[in-house]
Scaffold this active site. Structure first.
Site: not given
Ligand SMILES: *[C@@H]1O[C@H](CO)[C@@H](O)[C@H](O)[C@H]1NC(C)=O
Ligand SMILES: *[C@@H]1O[C@H](CO)[C@@H](O)[C@H](O)[C@H]1NC(C)=O
Ligand SMILES: *[C@@H]1O[C@H](CO)[C@@H](O)[C@H](O)[C@H]1NC(C)=O
Ligand SMILES: *[C@@H]1O[C@H](CO)[C@@H](O)[C@H](O)[C@H]1NC(C)=O
Ligand SMILES: *[C@@H]1O[C@H](CO)[C@@H](O)[C@H](O)[C@H]1NC(C)=O
Ligand SMILES: *[C@@H]1O[C@H](CO)[C@@H](O)[C@H](O)[C@H]1NC(C)=O
Ligand SMILES: *[C@@H]1O[C@H](CO)[C@@H](O)[C@H](O)[C@H]1NC(C)=O
Ligand SMILES: *[C@@H]1O[C@H](CO)[C@@H](O)[C@H](O)[C@H]1NC(C)=O
Ligand SMILES: *[C@@H]1O[C@H](CO)[C@@H](O)[C@H](O)[C@H]1NC(C)=O
Ligand SMILES: *[C@@H]1O[C@H](CO)[C@@H](O)[C@H](O)[C@H]1NC(C)=O
Ligand SMILES: *[C@@H]1O[C@H](CO)[C@@H](O)[C@H](O)[C@H]1NC(C)=O
Ligand SMILES: *[C@@H]1O[C@H](CO)[C@@H](O)[C@H](O)[C@H]1NC(C)=O
Length: 807
Positions: A184, A255
């Site tokens: 991320e 995710e």
């Protein structure tokens, strides 16, 4: 939350837009439609299970349950700070044995998605960075910084080389089909301007240069350079994500949050099975989804001091496998049925063309058809409030609100995301051992250090992490001063960067304060009474995990400013003690506990160590300590820390964020187990209990409108299998159904949480169900009038609801 980037880098680009990885074993590649394994397009269901968050003895059964649940892949992070606690000193033993974990996944026939990071976020202390990296001269984390890049590449190579030596990459015949670099990063890339962009580029090049011969991914990284695949993290990827950054890359959801992270002071986040199923299916049918990973599939436990700042010890207990590895139903079973239903649609989904037919204002049919006529349809009702009847190809279908029906042959519904037919199981905790006698407990109180007893001195307030080097949560800040205040009760004011402050004057507690997960800074203010002459002020600053995110190397914790009335002690002569005396003497271990003199328990006291011994309870139910009567601290069993606890910090609901703390059976021996707690507040140890954790109640619920179900016990009947709807109940392995709490065939109202009989009710329903189920571990009851000796109300749609006790 896991902030990380996933990349999937591909190795060779071949004509026709297919990127291919060089192979020896499985050939993993991709194109714009999907991942391709050995020439076959594929849709993979994956689940995150982190080896270090469970014990080794749990790995085989967690993997087996994941496989039974219809997963194809296990995804894990790699925890750098566990593996390289000091530069060049590696640890791959016990819970850190990642090679053994991956081999066990391989033995059970699943793939692995390896998220190396090495920055992983993961609500893990310091996002996985070893603390020594903080002291590397000139280091700036996660940007175009030579010292950082050197160590990042060194560790990445170490891991990749270990995997290669064991032949664990798919191209070598191993299970690893995907690897991730960074995590991320897009969240912070902008803060580094051009250096951020260059770092992304370097990262991709470095990863691809590892020659793993299979794709790399970067999650939440829209600009992931070719051939690294950018992927989505979130709750609703089909709504919130722009998709792959190249037409040659597939859609991967790295995710899919099955719940959400929880900090102290937060209530338990919930995500319903229906919502998870809806968004997963939509991702696959609308976004060409080819890989969906549930974050987490099993969360587990943040043992010791491994959780990030303010993150609770139990991690994603709401995942399909709970903290103890027990199936969380209906979430586990509902997703399993969804996986089976979607796998029946693979040919048309992966090789067909999509046509979207409008069926109503908020209703669409996603129809995939191959040239040879194979057809799969997905009927979507995007209205979140109303269920509707729609007509599709001359047949009427009932679509509950916010749901998708899956029709693998464009005719029969085999699954609807909102119709849960898996049993609901209720987990209960039963006290099995109390520690309520004061005879059982011994206590040892920490000594509050005074300035004179400290050896580390500084003309000012030191930053906490740089001082403790993360060897302890605790740092004492002390000073002494002459009482020359005109006020009887001057005001002590402390400004702290976090996380908790306990203020002592001349050895007596004068107050405490703490920050929160979102705002770690806080101000402590209290009036205090001083003695005449010299006074000793001792301020205990406590951390609950290291920070994660951006600029970690320059984050600050501990005291920032100290004032008494208008006198400023910030740049004063301070004395420091790193850690607690009990930590230094290892009083939580069998040998170390002999280093101090313990006294019989008398009454609750602050900053106190408590110890007792207990024999292991028989059986193999999971165990947990109920610490509801305690305040804040840490617990050890036979010298191993099972984590921090903090029950005095209540969530908005009024309850502690976590009351029960996992005690792995593998930490226990048959007799004389040493239990030690360090309690900061004035918790009451006599109300601690050791509880068993197991499923003791199961409930099933089906209606006439339910689609037929996939066999719940493992075998996926190939389409077109179409049994009558049934209620299937099953107790855990060591229990049987001993009582039918409720059974109704008719129109009972409510659901498994709350129910009552309706106007229509077969009088012998309870008797029929008792006959079928009592004394058995598993039973199923058909939802037909024959089962109940007739239809109690012809013409009325009927429901069967059964609630049973497992003992
Ligand atoms: C790997 O798969 C790709 C795509 O299916 C194919 O083009 C390539 O020839 C395969 N490579 C090997 C070595 O089998
Ligand atoms: C990593 O660094 C260590 C110590 O500096 C060195 O011995 C080792 O060879 C390096 N490993 C790699 C894979 O570069
Ligand atoms: C990325 O790195 C490559 C190779 O070092 C270089 O050719 C390219 O210009 C770089 N791209 C950016 C955007 O920095
Ligand atoms: C995310 O998971 C939920 C349930 O687990 C599922 O309904 C949803 O479709 C998933 N989303 C994606 C994109 O896989
Ligand atoms: C899905 O894949 C097909 C075939 O590659 C492509 O035409 C279509 O645009 C893709 N859809 C999305 C939403 O990416
Ligand atoms: C469903 O409705 C939501 C909210 O109105 C909208 O954002 C979303 O795009 C819709 N999804 C589909 C697949 O139509
Ligand atoms: C950390 O402590 C050392 C002395 O131990 C000091 O030289 C250094 O400046 C400190 N760094 C930070 C970021 O406070
Ligand atoms: C009180 O004591 C502090 C140091 O302890 C000193 O700095 C200050 O000047 C004193 N104030 C008075 C009024 O004596
Ligand atoms: C402060 O600490 C010193 C040294 O430990 C001690 O002699 C003195 O009595 C303490 N002062 C008070 C007021 O407790
Ligand atoms: C106290 O002293 C510190 C450092 O010397 C300074 O930064 C701070 O502003 C002072 N606070 C007040 C209220 O004067
Ligand atoms: C504490 O106990 C351990 C084991 O008995 C011993 O090795 C250690 O030296 C002791 N530490 C101190 C400071 O007494
Ligand atoms: C517990 O014991 C039972 C029978 O003794 C066994 O079947 C089961 O697998 C065990 N469960 C675990 C988690 O070890």
């Amino acid at each position: 939350m896991v902030w990380f980037g996933c990349w999937i880098a591909l190795l060779v680009v071949v004509g026709g837009g297919t990127t291919v990885v060089q192979v020896g074993g499985a050939n993993v590649s991709y194109d714009g439609r999907s991942l391709i394994i050995d020439g076959q397009r594929t849709i993979l269901f994956s689940g995150s299970i982190h080896y270090a968050r469970s014990t080794q003895d749990m790995w085989p059964s967690l993997i087996a349950k994941a496989k039974q649940g219809g997963l194809d892949v296990i995804q894990t992070y790699v925890f750098w700070n566990l593996h390289e606690p000091q530069p060049g000193q590696y640890d791959f033993n016990g819970r850190n044995d990642i090679i053994s974990f991956i081999k066990q996944i391989q033995q059970q026939g699943l793939y692995v998605s390896l998220r190396i990071g090495p920055f992983i976020e993961a609500e893990w202390s310091y996002g996985g960075m070893p603390f020594w990296l903080h002291d590397v001269p000139g280091v700036v984390f996660r940007t175009n910084n030579e010292p950082f890049k050197h160590h990042m590449q060194n560790f990445t190579s170490k891991i990749v080389n270990m995997m290669k030596e064991e032949n664990l990459f798919a191209s070598q015949g191993g299970p690893i089909i995907l690897s991730q670099i960074e995590n991320e990063y897009q969240n912070i890339e902008g803060s580094f301007h051009d250096d951020g962009r260059q770092y992304v580029n370097w990262t991709a090049t470095m990863a691809v240069g590892q020659n793993t011969n299979e794709p790399w991914m970067m999650c939440k990284q829209d600009d992931a350079p070719d051939p690294v695949i950018n992927t989505c993290n979130g709750m609703r990827c089909e709504e919130t994500w722009k998709g792959p950054n190249s037409p040659n890359k597939p859609s991967l959801w790295t995710e899919n949050w099955t719940s959400f992270l929880q900090g102290y002071g937060d209530d338990t986040p919930m995500r319903k099975a229906e919502d998870l199923a809806f968004h997963t299916t939509l991702f696959i049918i609308k976004m060409n989804g080819t890989f969906v990973n549930y974050y987490m599939y099993h969360g587990g436990t943040n043992f010791g001091r491994t959780s990030a700042a303010f993150i609770i010890t139990g991690y994603y207990d709401q995942a399909p496998l709970d903290e103890y590895g027990i199936l969380r139903q209906p979430k586990y079973g509902h997703l399993k049925e969804m996986h089976a239903a979607l796998k029946q649609c693979l040919q048309p989904l992966l090789y067909g063309d999509l046509a979207i037919e409008n069926l109503g204002q908020d209703q669409d049919a996603y129809v995939y058809t191959t040239s040879s006529g194979e057809c799969a349809a997905f009927l979507l009702n995007n209205n979140t409030r109303e269920s509707v009847e729609v007509e599709f190809r001359d047949t009427q279908y009932h679509l509950p609100a916010k749901s998708i029906s899956i029709l693998p042959d464009c005719k029969l519904v085999v699954f609807n995301t909102a119709m849960v037919s898996t049993q609901v199981s209720t987990r209960s905790r039963q006290p099995i051992m109390m520690f309520s006698s004061s005879q059982q407990w011994e206590a040892f109180s920490e000594i509050v250090p005074q300035f004179d007893q400290t050896s580390l001195r500084s003309d000012g307030l030191l930053e906490q992490m740089n001082t403790t080097k993360d060897t302890s949560d605790y740092l004492w800040y002390t000073f002494r001063m002459q009482n020359n205040f005109s006020e009887a009760q001057p005001m002590l004011r402390v400004n702290s960067n976090g996380h908790v402050l306990r203020a002592y004057v001349n050895g007596a507690l004068v107050g405490s304060e703490h920050g929160t997960r979102k705002v770690t800074n806080f101000i402590f203010e209290n009036t205090v009474s001083f003695s005449n002459g010299i006074n000793n002020i001792s301020l205990l600053s406590v951390m609950v995990g290291l920070p994660v995110g951006a600029f970690m190397e320059s984050r600050r914790a501990g005291l920032q400013e100290v004032l008494i009335q208008e006198q400023n002690f910030t740049s004063y002569l301070w004395g420091y003690q790193v850690g607690l005396l009990g930590e230094k003497l290892s009083v939580y271990t069998n040998e170390g506990s002999r280093n101090v003199t313990w006294s019989q328990y008398s009454s609750p006291r602050t900053l106190t160590w408590y110890k007792t011994v207990f024999d292991s309870p028989s059986g193999n139910d999971s165990l947990a300590l109920n610490l509801g009567s305690m305040g804040k601290g840490e617990v050890w069993i036979n010298g191993q820390s099972i984590g921090r606890y903090w029950v005095s910090f209540k969530a908005p609901s009024g309850s502690p964020s976590q009351t029960w703390y996992n005690v792995p059976r593998s930490f226990l021996k048959p007799t004389e187990n040493l239990l030690v707690l360090f309690e900061e507040e004035n918790g009451y140890p006599l109300n601690i209990s050791l509880d068993t954790v197991s499923v003791n109640k199961v409930c099933g619920h089906v209606s006439d409108s339910h689609p037929p179900r996939v066999n719940p016990w493992g075998v996926h009947h190939p389409y077109p299998w179409r049994p009558m709807p049934k209620v299937h109940l099953w107790c855990p392995h060591n229990r049987i159904i001993t009582r039918i709490i409720f059974a109704s065939h008719g129109n009972p109202s409510g659901n498994c949480k709350r129910y009552s009989t309706g106007k229509c009710h077969s009088p012998n329903a309870k008797h029929v169900v008792e006959k079928a189920c009592l004394g058995k571990r598993r039973c199923s009851i058909s939802h037909t009038k024959e089962t109940f000796g007739g239809d109690p109300c012809p013409g009325t749609p009927k429901t069967l609801l059964v609630d049973a006790l497992c003992e």
